[in-house]
Design a protein around this motif. Structure first.
Motif, PDB file in Angstrom:
ATOM      1  N   PHE A  21       0.827  -1.206   0.000  1.00 19.30           N
ATOM      2  CA  PHE A  21       0.000   0.000   0.000  1.00 19.30           C
ATOM      3  C   PHE A  21       0.864   1.260   0.000  1.00 19.30           C
ATOM      4  O   PHE A  21       0.627   2.191  -0.785  1.00 19.30           O
ATOM      5  CB  PHE A  21      -0.928   0.004   1.224  1.00 19.30           C
ATOM      6  CG  PHE A  21      -1.962  -1.092   1.212  1.00 19.30           C
ATOM      7  CD1 PHE A  21      -2.650  -1.402   0.053  1.00 19.30           C
ATOM      8  CD2 PHE A  21      -2.249  -1.807   2.368  1.00 19.30           C
ATOM      9  CE1 PHE A  21      -3.609  -2.418   0.037  1.00 19.30           C
ATOM     10  CE2 PHE A  21      -3.198  -2.811   2.368  1.00 19.30           C
ATOM     11  CZ  PHE A  21      -3.881  -3.128   1.188  1.00 19.30           C
ATOM     12  N   ARG A  55       1.319   4.058  -2.913  1.00 15.91           N
ATOM     13  CA  ARG A  55       1.021   5.457  -2.604  1.00 15.91           C
ATOM     14  C   ARG A  55       2.169   6.368  -3.056  1.00 15.91           C
ATOM     15  O   ARG A  55       1.943   7.432  -3.631  1.00 15.91           O
ATOM     16  CB  ARG A  55       0.771   5.601  -1.103  1.00 15.91           C
ATOM     17  CG  ARG A  55       0.288   7.002  -0.695  1.00 15.91           C
ATOM     18  CD  ARG A  55       0.047   7.088   0.808  1.00 15.91           C
ATOM     19  NE  ARG A  55      -1.100   6.259   1.201  1.00 15.91           N
ATOM     20  CZ  ARG A  55      -1.012   5.124   1.892  1.00 15.91           C
ATOM     21  NH1 ARG A  55       0.184   4.672   2.248  1.00 15.91           N
ATOM     22  NH2 ARG A  55      -2.076   4.439   2.204  1.00 15.91           N
ATOM     23  N   LYS A 113       2.237   6.749  -6.871  1.00 11.53           N
ATOM     24  CA  LYS A 113       1.189   7.614  -7.414  1.00 11.53           C
ATOM     25  C   LYS A 113       1.411   9.083  -7.099  1.00 11.53           C
ATOM     26  O   LYS A 113       0.824   9.955  -7.744  1.00 11.53           O
ATOM     27  CB  LYS A 113      -0.184   7.172  -6.889  1.00 11.53           C
ATOM     28  CG  LYS A 113      -0.573   5.764  -7.335  1.00 11.53           C
ATOM     29  CD  LYS A 113      -0.513   5.627  -8.851  1.00 11.53           C
ATOM     30  CE  LYS A 113      -0.770   4.210  -9.325  1.00 11.53           C
ATOM     31  NZ  LYS A 113      -0.682   4.078 -10.803  1.00 11.53           N
ATOM     32  N   ASP A 162      -9.376  -4.100   2.971  1.00 12.20           N
ATOM     33  CA  ASP A 162      -8.075  -4.166   2.311  1.00 12.20           C
ATOM     34  C   ASP A 162      -8.203  -3.995   0.805  1.00 12.20           C
ATOM     35  O   ASP A 162      -7.383  -3.335   0.167  1.00 12.20           O
ATOM     36  CB  ASP A 162      -7.406  -5.496   2.638  1.00 12.20           C
ATOM     37  CG  ASP A 162      -7.078  -5.629   4.121  1.00 12.20           C
ATOM     38  OD1 ASP A 162      -6.598  -4.638   4.700  1.00 12.20           O
ATOM     39  OD2 ASP A 162      -7.328  -6.705   4.684  1.00 12.20           O
ATOM     40  N   VAL A 193     -10.632  -2.383  -0.736  1.00 11.44           N
ATOM     41  CA  VAL A 193     -10.977  -0.985  -0.985  1.00 11.44           C
ATOM     42  C   VAL A 193      -9.744  -0.102  -0.852  1.00 11.44           C
ATOM     43  O   VAL A 193      -9.511   0.813  -1.649  1.00 11.44           O
ATOM     44  CB  VAL A 193     -12.078  -0.521  -0.007  1.00 11.44           C
ATOM     45  CG1 VAL A 193     -12.288   0.991  -0.109  1.00 11.44           C
ATOM     46  CG2 VAL A 193     -13.383  -1.249  -0.296  1.00 11.44           C
ATOM     47  N   GLN A 194      -8.913  -0.375   0.148  1.00 12.07           N
ATOM     48  CA  GLN A 194      -7.697   0.399   0.342  1.00 12.07           C
ATOM     49  C   GLN A 194      -6.764   0.282  -0.855  1.00 12.07           C
ATOM     50  O   GLN A 194      -6.091   1.248  -1.234  1.00 12.07           O
ATOM     51  CB  GLN A 194      -6.968  -0.053   1.612  1.00 12.07           C
ATOM     52  CG  GLN A 194      -5.766   0.815   1.957  1.00 12.07           C
ATOM     53  CD  GLN A 194      -5.085   0.384   3.241  1.00 12.07           C
ATOM     54  OE1 GLN A 194      -5.482  -0.596   3.857  1.00 12.07           O
ATOM     55  NE2 GLN A 194      -4.070   1.110   3.646  1.00 12.07           N
ATOM     56  N   PHE A 250      -7.595   0.029  -3.984  1.00 13.72           N
ATOM     57  CA  PHE A 250      -8.056   0.951  -5.025  1.00 13.72           C
ATOM     58  C   PHE A 250      -7.862   2.403  -4.600  1.00 13.72           C
ATOM     59  O   PHE A 250      -7.567   3.270  -5.439  1.00 13.72           O
ATOM     60  CB  PHE A 250      -9.527   0.691  -5.350  1.00 13.72           C
ATOM     61  CG  PHE A 250      -9.751  -0.599  -6.096  1.00 13.72           C
ATOM     62  CD1 PHE A 250      -9.277  -0.772  -7.379  1.00 13.72           C
ATOM     63  CD2 PHE A 250     -10.425  -1.655  -5.491  1.00 13.72           C
ATOM     64  CE1 PHE A 250      -9.482  -1.959  -8.068  1.00 13.72           C
ATOM     65  CE2 PHE A 250     -10.636  -2.846  -6.169  1.00 13.72           C
ATOM     66  CZ  PHE A 250     -10.154  -3.002  -7.452  1.00 13.72           C
ATOM     67  N   GLU A 251      -7.995   2.681  -3.308  1.00 10.46           N
ATOM     68  CA  GLU A 251      -7.842   4.055  -2.837  1.00 10.46           C
ATOM     69  C   GLU A 251      -6.423   4.572  -3.028  1.00 10.46           C
ATOM     70  O   GLU A 251      -6.215   5.760  -3.255  1.00 10.46           O
ATOM     71  CB  GLU A 251      -8.244   4.142  -1.358  1.00 10.46           C
ATOM     72  CG  GLU A 251      -9.752   4.058  -1.135  1.00 10.46           C
ATOM     73  CD  GLU A 251     -10.116   4.148   0.340  1.00 10.46           C
ATOM     74  OE1 GLU A 251      -9.201   3.980   1.181  1.00 10.46           O
ATOM     75  OE2 GLU A 251     -11.295   4.385   0.637  1.00 10.46           O
ATOM     76  N   VAL A 252      -5.432   3.693  -2.901  1.00 12.75           N
ATOM     77  CA  VAL A 252      -4.044   4.147  -3.084  1.00 12.75           C
ATOM     78  C   VAL A 252      -3.640   4.178  -4.547  1.00 12.75           C
ATOM     79  O   VAL A 252      -2.512   4.579  -4.866  1.00 12.75           O
ATOM     80  CB  VAL A 252      -3.058   3.264  -2.289  1.00 12.75           C
ATOM     81  CG1 VAL A 252      -3.325   3.389  -0.799  1.00 12.75           C
ATOM     82  CG2 VAL A 252      -3.098   1.812  -2.745  1.00 12.75           C
ATOM     83  N   GLY A 253      -4.518   3.741  -5.468  1.00 13.49           N
ATOM     84  CA  GLY A 253      -4.239   3.921  -6.894  1.00 13.49           C
ATOM     85  C   GLY A 253      -4.113   2.666  -7.719  1.00 13.49           C
ATOM     86  O   GLY A 253      -3.769   2.745  -8.904  1.00 13.49           O
TER      87      GLY A 253
END
Length: 402
Positions: A73, A77, A80, A101, A103-104, A106-109
């Protein structure tokens, strides 16, 4: 299974960076990806992955989540946040099953994730899919950039046409309208006098002057367009500046008298001849003189000088056209030689702002430079340089401007 694997093979040579601290996973994926035609680079932790990206230049990153030091992750990050790596697609490989996990990720890119234990065929399918998507996105970006460039070029062309049309309509309107009024007046006189009209000499002179202005304006427009398309062609020869400028001053005497202007000639008669095209050089001097008269009130004093630049290689002569007029604002001095730039203190609106632009074009074609030195209320000095003639010859009348 063999047929399925064959259908997944690619020959595009895309580079995939594989980041995993599990040697078994690395061995399986390196073999499978290499056999499918990909170039594989390997890193066993996030820091080393980030470090090798600048020279590995991956098209896709397969990134494990659970790794020592920084996890997947945090690695993603950081990627990105860096403009150089933010567009590289990242697929997570994870044994985590919690929705949070995923979802996280996709959230970090990340663009996708693969659950462990993975199936090689799934890895190959997802890798090929996102590489295809990335290629399409890159093609779209390239097409957009090309389209934007075309739009900019078209806008520039449209702006140039608009400026050209506006300039022509504006600058030709006054002389054409004036000439038309004179002709209508003469026609009315002829109708009242059995078809005859007396044309005073002053009227003829005004009409001739008006048409000369129109012709000069049209020639300037056409020459500017031709120069932009084909470049300026010069027929150079040795020119004696002292005699050249003396003849030029004689030709301008009527105009100078009308403007109540004075012209001083301070050119040494022992200057070496310059290598120049006489007609084009004449245009430079005339444009600079006309520009000074146009932007200053009557009673101007103009001084033409020239000097040998001793330390120039190859040798050059610097020519100067100096006036004691109102000067030029610094912000105008920086753009005064650009196309369609005009001073804001012009007394007459005859020109298009082409004169100084043409001067720069002509002097540059001679291999020289042109510039201006001025302060408000302290006059202006326009200068340009010309190369010395390599084989000096006797100056003839053919070297004068005509």
């Amino acid at each position: 299974m063999a047929d399925e694997r064959q259908n997944l093979e690619t020959n595009d040579g895309s580079v995939i960076l594989l980041v995993d601290d599990n040697p078994t996973n690395l061995g399986i994926l390196v073999t499978s990806l290499s056999e499918s035609g990909y170039k594989v680079r390997v890193a066993q932790d996030g820091e080393s992955a980030i470090a090798q990206i600048p020279y590995a230049k991956p098209d896709l990153i397969l990134l494990d989540v659970m790794m020592p030091e920084i996890d997947g992750f945090e690695t993603c990050r950081r990627l990105k946040l860096d403009p150089a790596t933010k567009d590289i697609p990242v697929i997570f490989m994870t044994a985590l099953t919690d929705v949070f996990d995923k979802v996280q990720a996709f959230e970090v890119g990340a663009v996708d994730y693969i659950s462990k234990p993975f199936r090689v065929e799934e890895v190959l399918v997802r890798a090929r899919t996102h590489l295809d998507i990335q290629k399409l996105q890159n093609q779209l970006k390239a097409q957009n950039l090309h389209l934007q460039e075309e739009i900019r070029e078209r806008q520039k062309a449209q702006e140039a046409v608009q400026v050209f049309l506006h300039a022509v309509s504006h600058d030709l309107r006054n002389p054409v309208t004036g000439g038309l009024m004179v002709l209508k007046s003469l026609l009315a006189e002829a109708e009242a006098n059995q078809g005859k009209a007396i044309v005073p000499q002053a009227v003829l002179q005004r009409m001739i002057h008006s048409h000369e202005r129109q012709l000069a304006l049209i020639n300037s427009l056409l020459e500017t367009q031709a120069n932009a398309m084909e470049g300026l062609s010069l027929q150079v020869q040795p020119v004696n500046l002292h005699l050249f400028v003396k003849q030029l001053a004689a030709d301008w005497e009527p105009v100078l008298q009308w403007e109540e202007a004075r012209l001083n000639l301070l050119l040494p008669d022992d200057l070496p001849p310059v290598q120049a095209a006489p007609n084009q050089l004449c245009r430079v001097y005339e444009n600079l003189i006309a520009n000074a008269l146009k932007h200053n009130p009557p009673g101007l004093t103009l001084t033409l000088r020239a000097e040998l630049i001793q330390d120039a290689q190859p040798p050059k002569v610097r020519c100067l056209v100096q006036d004691n007029g109102i000067g030029i604002q610094p912000e105008h001095s920086n753009t005064i030689f650009e196309l369609y730039k005009r001073g804001n203190q012009t007394r007459r609106t005859v020109g298009l702002g082409l004169g100084l632009y043409l001067c720069r074009q002509i002097i540059t074609a001679h291999g020289g430079e042109i510039g201006v030195e001025s302060q408000p209320q302290e006059g202006a000095i326009f200068w340009f340089t010309l190369p010395i003639a390599s084989e000096p010859k006797n100056f003839s009348k053919e070297s004068c401007c005509t």
